[in-house]
Design a protein around this motif. Sequence first.
Motif, mmCIF file in Angstrom:
data_model
loop_
_atom_site.group_PDB
_atom_site.id
_atom_site.type_symbol
_atom_site.label_atom_id
_atom_site.label_comp_id
_atom_site.label_asym_id
_atom_site.label_seq_id
_atom_site.Cartn_x
_atom_site.Cartn_y
_atom_site.Cartn_z
ATOM 1 N N TRP A 59 0.816 -1.207 0.000
ATOM 2 C CA TRP A 59 0.000 0.000 0.000
ATOM 3 C C TRP A 59 0.845 1.251 0.000
ATOM 4 N N SER A 76 -3.964 0.280 -2.358
ATOM 5 C CA SER A 76 -3.498 -0.964 -1.754
ATOM 6 C C SER A 76 -3.848 -2.158 -2.634
ATOM 7 N N SER A 77 -3.015 -3.174 -2.540
ATOM 8 C CA SER A 77 -3.239 -4.436 -3.233
ATOM 9 C C SER A 77 -3.129 -5.566 -2.223
ATOM 10 N N ALA A 82 -7.747 -5.132 -5.256
ATOM 11 C CA ALA A 82 -7.096 -3.849 -5.002
ATOM 12 C C ALA A 82 -8.145 -2.888 -4.472
ATOM 13 N N GLU A 84 -8.818 1.294 -3.195
ATOM 14 C CA GLU A 84 -8.318 2.664 -3.234
ATOM 15 C C GLU A 84 -9.381 3.584 -2.661
ATOM 16 N N SER A 106 -7.305 -8.187 -8.718
ATOM 17 C CA SER A 106 -6.363 -7.076 -8.591
ATOM 18 C C SER A 106 -5.520 -6.971 -9.859
ATOM 19 N N THR A 109 -2.486 -2.863 -11.524
ATOM 20 C CA THR A 109 -1.817 -2.209 -10.401
ATOM 21 C C THR A 109 -0.315 -2.407 -10.502
ATOM 22 N N ILE A 122 -2.657 2.606 -9.839
ATOM 23 C CA ILE A 122 -3.921 1.869 -9.861
ATOM 24 C C ILE A 122 -4.792 2.575 -10.877
#
Length: 343
Positions: A59, A76-77, A82, A84, A106, A109, A122
């Motif tokens: 993140w 963040s993943s 993912a 956001e 995800s 990204t 992202i």
Amino acid sequence: MTGDAAPAKDVSRRVTEREITTRVDLCRPDGRLNPAAVGWSRTPLHRTNIRGWGRTMRWEYWCLTSPEHVFAFSASSLDYLASEGAWYLDRTTRKDVSSRSLIVPSRGTSFSERSGEGSVRIGKGSLRIAVDETAEGTRLRLKSPEFDADLMVHRIEGRDSLAVVVPWSSRRFQYTVKDLGRPAEGTLVVNGRRIKLSTDDTLATLDHGRGRWPGNILWNWGAAAGRSRGREVGVQIGGKWTDGTGSVENGLFLDGRLHKISEELVWRYDTSDWMAPWKITGERVDLEFVPEHVRSADITRLYLHSREDQAFGHYRGTVIADDGTAVEIDNLYGWAEEVQRRW
């Protein structure tokens, strides 16, 4: 978590930490934590060479504050998805605006392996985030139905940050970088309202994280930066998630230099009233945090549950520097939070 008060240790506890001064890989070739990576540093020296799936968390969180505005966003993943989010607070009216997006699976990204180098992207959801390291500093760009931001966070040569590896086990670990109080400028559009941010009064703080997490975690994080009694001051404190690991993310910044605080602090606050004053104490820390606004969220998506209560306000009290000097903290703006994640 419910109840009248957050559980806390009765007393702080010292830990023994190692300062890292050369570049190092976070992981061994087999994917486990590299023992040589455990410690803390004043600049980002770790390459987060995490490969494949396995409860991997990446993140990037940025928060910009000024006397009138707060703007924050996270990317963040979590292996299979993912997430956001972006949030804005008008400190004058206390009105806020938020935007959030979830991407499953995800895809689209990209997260750099080393803080301060490369890019973060992202770009598949309704909220698009780009973070790029340039010769001038860190460029932050974000677009969503609510926001349009193009901001530059300047880098000051020779200034310390705080990087820490937290080792839950050889298979579960976290690397975090906290970079406080960098001057920022640029343009932020919030629901059509154009806001110019200036380095005269805008400070940006980074929370960079890479690691492999347990399935359920609870943490405290507090940060503040600005000028106090004629000095440039930053306070970085954390708790709960590091307890028992031998690593802590606590430090005092004075005129750009880090004074590392190697002890587990005691956090006391009222979970039934997040606007009540918080107390954070230890052998070298005696702080009171007084909120002026609270942002709360409780989200469940697929296998992810996130509950967060983040208060913005002012710190006051004392923190002891490395030479034993008691540094007075007076009306320093920042935040304190309790967050629980399960995934």
